[in-house]
Motif scaffolding. Structure first.
Motif, PDB file in Angstrom:
ATOM      1  N   THR A   1      17.177  -4.016  -6.053  1.00 26.48           N
ATOM      2  CA  THR A   1      17.391  -3.633  -4.667  1.00 26.48           C
ATOM      3  C   THR A   1      17.613  -2.130  -4.704  1.00 26.48           C
ATOM      4  N   ALA A   2      16.843  -1.413  -3.877  1.00 24.88           N
ATOM      5  CA  ALA A   2      16.880   0.036  -3.944  1.00 24.88           C
ATOM      6  C   ALA A   2      16.512   0.653  -2.611  1.00 24.88           C
ATOM      7  N   ARG A   3      16.874   1.909  -2.455  1.00 28.50           N
ATOM      8  CA  ARG A   3      16.484   2.672  -1.278  1.00 28.50           C
ATOM      9  C   ARG A   3      15.275   3.520  -1.660  1.00 28.50           C
TER      10      ARG A   3
ATOM     11  N   ARG B   1      14.533   3.398   3.693  1.00 25.08           N
ATOM     12  CA  ARG B   1      14.907   1.996   3.908  1.00 25.08           C
ATOM     13  C   ARG B   1      15.307   1.332   2.593  1.00 25.08           C
ATOM     14  N   LEU B   2      16.117   0.304   2.696  1.00 26.47           N
ATOM     15  CA  LEU B   2      16.533  -0.504   1.558  1.00 26.47           C
ATOM     16  C   LEU B   2      15.483  -1.589   1.339  1.00 26.47           C
ATOM     17  N   VAL B   3      15.027  -1.761   0.086  1.00 29.19           N
ATOM     18  CA  VAL B   3      13.998  -2.745  -0.227  1.00 29.19           C
ATOM     19  C   VAL B   3      14.404  -3.571  -1.440  1.00 29.19           C
TER      20      VAL B   3
ATOM     21  N   GLU C   1       0.844  -1.190   0.000  1.00 30.44           N
ATOM     22  CA  GLU C   1       0.000   0.000   0.000  1.00 30.44           C
ATOM     23  C   GLU C   1       0.885   1.247   0.000  1.00 30.44           C
ATOM     24  N   PRO C   2       0.396   2.340  -0.566  1.00 34.59           N
ATOM     25  CA  PRO C   2       1.195   3.579  -0.522  1.00 34.59           C
ATOM     26  C   PRO C   2       1.656   3.947   0.893  1.00 34.59           C
TER      27      PRO C   2
ATOM     28  N   ARG D   1       5.921   4.900   4.906  1.00 33.53           N
ATOM     29  CA  ARG D   1       6.475   4.631   6.231  1.00 33.53           C
ATOM     30  C   ARG D   1       7.886   4.060   6.168  1.00 33.53           C
ATOM     31  N   ASN D   2       8.305   3.615   5.006  1.00 25.78           N
ATOM     32  CA  ASN D   2       9.636   3.017   4.864  1.00 25.78           C
ATOM     33  C   ASN D   2      10.573   3.862   4.014  1.00 25.78           C
TER      34      ASN D   2
END
Length: 192
Positions: free
Chosen positions: A122-124, A106-108, A96-97, A102-103
């Motif tokens: 993989t990105a921030r 963060r690295l995802v 969800e947006p 909220r992140n």
């Protein structure tokens, strides 16, 4: 053909009592699951909000939800239950947006791209807005090679898959994460 997921009538009824209580306390009800456990049921309530959730917040929501359940216990048939109120874990998929917002920072790991041309990156998470998410995508390199700076990429919601937060033990300086490399900057102007 896959069967449609069944709706749990008990969870649906409980959500009618719990969702307004959670909302009034200033939280989002992320998940409500009722699981049989012997003669009891476990009522698991997952809440979150933009500023995060502390243990004191969990206790506050737990008291409010417990009071709502107690006020409606005749409708539950006085069946014993165990109430668990918690916040989403790091392994929760970002779908969800509000999850993405909220992140920020963060690295995802996330699949991105149009259908038929999806790639895992993989990105921030740099920014989140109504049109999508701006990512600082890490360059794929060979092991041992010099690490290249990330590339800024705007991904519209329609091309963004479910992201997963990556656990980091040492997060970089937030100012450095805000300035990923621009592909046009690859030429250092040195006239090679």
């Amino acid at each position: 053909m896959a069967a449609a997921p069944r709706t749990d009538p008990v969870a649906t009824r409980l959500a009618g009592w719990i969702a307004p209580v959670v909302d009034a306390a200033g939280y989002d009800l992320e998940e409500l699951v009722v699981t049989p456990a012997g003669r009891r049921s476990v009522v698991r309530v997952v809440v979150d909000r933009d500023t995060g959730v502390t243990l004191d917040d969990i206790a506050e929501v737990s008291r409010a939800v417990s009071a709502a359940l107690d006020a409606n216990d005749g409708d539950l048939g006085r069946a014993p239950y165990v109430l668990e109120v918690t916040s989403p874990g790091v392994d929760r998929p970002l779908t969800e947006p509000r999850h993405w917002r909220r992140n920020t920072g963060r690295l995802v790991a996330v699949p991105v791209g149009p259908p038929g041309d999806v790639e895992a990156v993989t990105a921030r998470v740099l920014e989140v807005d109504g049109s999508g998410v701006t990512l600082a995508v890490e360059a794929q390199g060979k092991p041992g090679a010099k690490k290249r700076p990330p590339t800024r990429r705007q991904v519209p919601w329609a091309e963004l898959g479910a992201g997963r937060v990556q656990v980091e033990f040492g997060r970089p300086d937030p100012a450095a994460a805000d300035e990923p490399a621009d592909p046009a900057d690859d030429d250092d102007g040195g006239g090679q």
